[in-house]
Design an enzyme around this catalytic site. Structure first.
Site, PDB file in Angstrom:
ATOM      1  N   GLU A  75      44.002  40.198  47.276  1.00  9.50           N
ATOM      2  CA  GLU A  75      44.655  39.716  48.494  1.00  9.50           C
ATOM      3  C   GLU A  75      44.252  38.287  48.852  1.00  9.50           C
ATOM      4  O   GLU A  75      45.093  37.486  49.289  1.00  9.50           O
ATOM      5  CB  GLU A  75      44.344  40.656  49.661  1.00  9.50           C
ATOM      6  N   GLU A  82      51.711  42.433  45.205  1.00  5.99           N
ATOM      7  CA  GLU A  82      51.419  43.533  44.287  1.00  5.99           C
ATOM      8  C   GLU A  82      52.637  44.442  44.149  1.00  5.99           C
ATOM      9  O   GLU A  82      53.089  45.042  45.118  1.00  5.99           O
ATOM     10  CB  GLU A  82      50.211  44.318  44.802  1.00  5.99           C
ATOM     11  N   HIS A 100      45.350  52.469  55.384  1.00  5.90           N
ATOM     12  CA  HIS A 100      46.798  52.330  55.240  1.00  5.90           C
ATOM     13  C   HIS A 100      47.537  52.396  56.570  1.00  5.90           C
ATOM     14  O   HIS A 100      48.752  52.250  56.598  1.00  5.90           O
ATOM     15  CB  HIS A 100      47.348  53.431  54.326  1.00  5.90           C
ATOM     16  N   LEU A 112      45.849  42.405  41.826  1.00  2.01           N
ATOM     17  CA  LEU A 112      45.375  43.072  43.034  1.00  2.01           C
ATOM     18  C   LEU A 112      44.227  42.228  43.594  1.00  2.01           C
ATOM     19  O   LEU A 112      43.062  42.482  43.330  1.00  2.01           O
ATOM     20  CB  LEU A 112      44.907  44.492  42.704  1.00  2.01           C
TER      21      LEU A 112
END
Length: 327
Positions: free
Chosen positions: A63, A32, A132, A61
């Protein structure tokens, strides 16, 4: 004569990718925003312009699709280097990683291998939102068939990345984003490799062995320096978490008789437990104190200011070392 550049860790990632793209036409980089935009951390900046859209390209997008596509490419002779934008986004691709990438060599009785290097920024400390900042390296070390690498210096990053891309089996390459731009180091311009499965003794010592990796290497070395004159600390940077360099771990422990493991992942089920258990099995008669774990906590990774309390830092590491040495 070899020339060098003074690079940050993220620049070393880019330099390693550039070298392997130039060396081997079967290497492709995708994920991405890694193409025209150069990646969310600019780890692939300029590679799209230099190697073209057939070698460096953006993906949807998705995975699971990114990793599944890479597995297919690798099985048929290419050397894909997919990027997952943050390691906390790898979970949708978990089935592809553990059910296919890790098992295809065994399932096909050696007919197919998966020379894929799955890159992802990982770890906390940058005040990022949820998903994150996870440090879940233990997930991947548990799966036979995967190699797991976590560098801690720019020099090692370039060499370990090249070795991973050239490896015949899948490698999960976790890049500690806290230290992407934290410091610089001289890195050779030419391509080179750092062998997978070999730890590095960053500091020699006689009183206690501290085992760590990734972003935790710097505060561990800081703690060791702060204790100099009081406690002689040996610091071992594992670098590759699977396969683990057990010889270096056991040799260091047999020298000092005491051990501390530092990692930012949660304590329960973390690799500190595996290291402690193996020390018990292999070197019990050398042991002078319980193995201490200085780790993150068994909670979801916290947001913003609470990161400073969650992640091990030099003072907490120093306390763990003192507790072990004075047992």
């Amino acid at each position: 004569m070899s020339t060098t550049q003074n690079l940050t860790l993220v620049q070393a990632v880019r330099d390693g990718l550039k070298g392997e793209l130039a060396r081997d036409d079967d290497v492709v980089v995708f994920g991405e925003d890694v193409g025209k935009n150069g990646g969310v951390f600019r780890a692939t900046q300029g590679l799209y312009e230099e190697f073209g859209e057939d070698r460096v390209f953006d993906t949807p997008l998705a995975e699971s699709g990114i990793v599944g596509t890479a597995i297919g490419m690798a099985a048929y002779g290419m050397r894909p280097v997919p990027e997952i934008q943050f390691s906390g986004f790898m979970y949708p691709a978990f089935d592809q990683i553990v059910s296919h990438a890790a098992r295809l060599r065994t399932r096909s009785r050696g007919r197919f291998s998966v020379p894929m290097t799955l890159r992802a920024p990982y770890g906390g400390g940058i005040r990022a939102p949820e998903h994150h900042s996870e440090s879940k390296e233990a997930f991947y070390t548990h799966e036979a068939g995967l190699k797991v690498v976590v560098p801690s210096t720019p020099h090692d990053t370039k060499g370990l990345l090249a070795a991973s891309i050239r490896d015949p089996d899948p490698v999960v390459f976790l890049e500690p984003k806290l230290i992407y731009r934290a410091f610089r180091e001289e890195v050779p311009d030419e391509s080179y490799t750092v062998d997978l499965g070999e730890a590095a003794v960053r500091r020699e010592g006689a009183d206690v062995s501290v085992f760590t990796w990734g972003a935790m290497t710097r505060p561990t070395l800081e703690a060791a320096e702060n204790l100099a004159g009081e406690i002689d600390v040996e610091v071992v940077d594992l670098r590759t978490l699977s396969p683990m360099d057990w010889d270096t771990i056991i040799d260091s422990f047999e020298k000092t008789g005491r051990a501390v493991v530092v990692h930012e992942a949660p304590k329960t089920g973390g690799l500190g437990a595996e290291i402690a258990a193996t020390i018990q099995e292999e070197a019990l008669l050398y042991q002078e104190a319980p193995v201490k774990r200085v780790t993150g906590f068994d909670t979801p990774f916290p947001l913003y200011a609470l990161e400073d309390y969650y992640m091990p830092e030099a003072t907490r590491i120093e306390d763990g070392i003192r507790e072990t040495v004075t047992f």
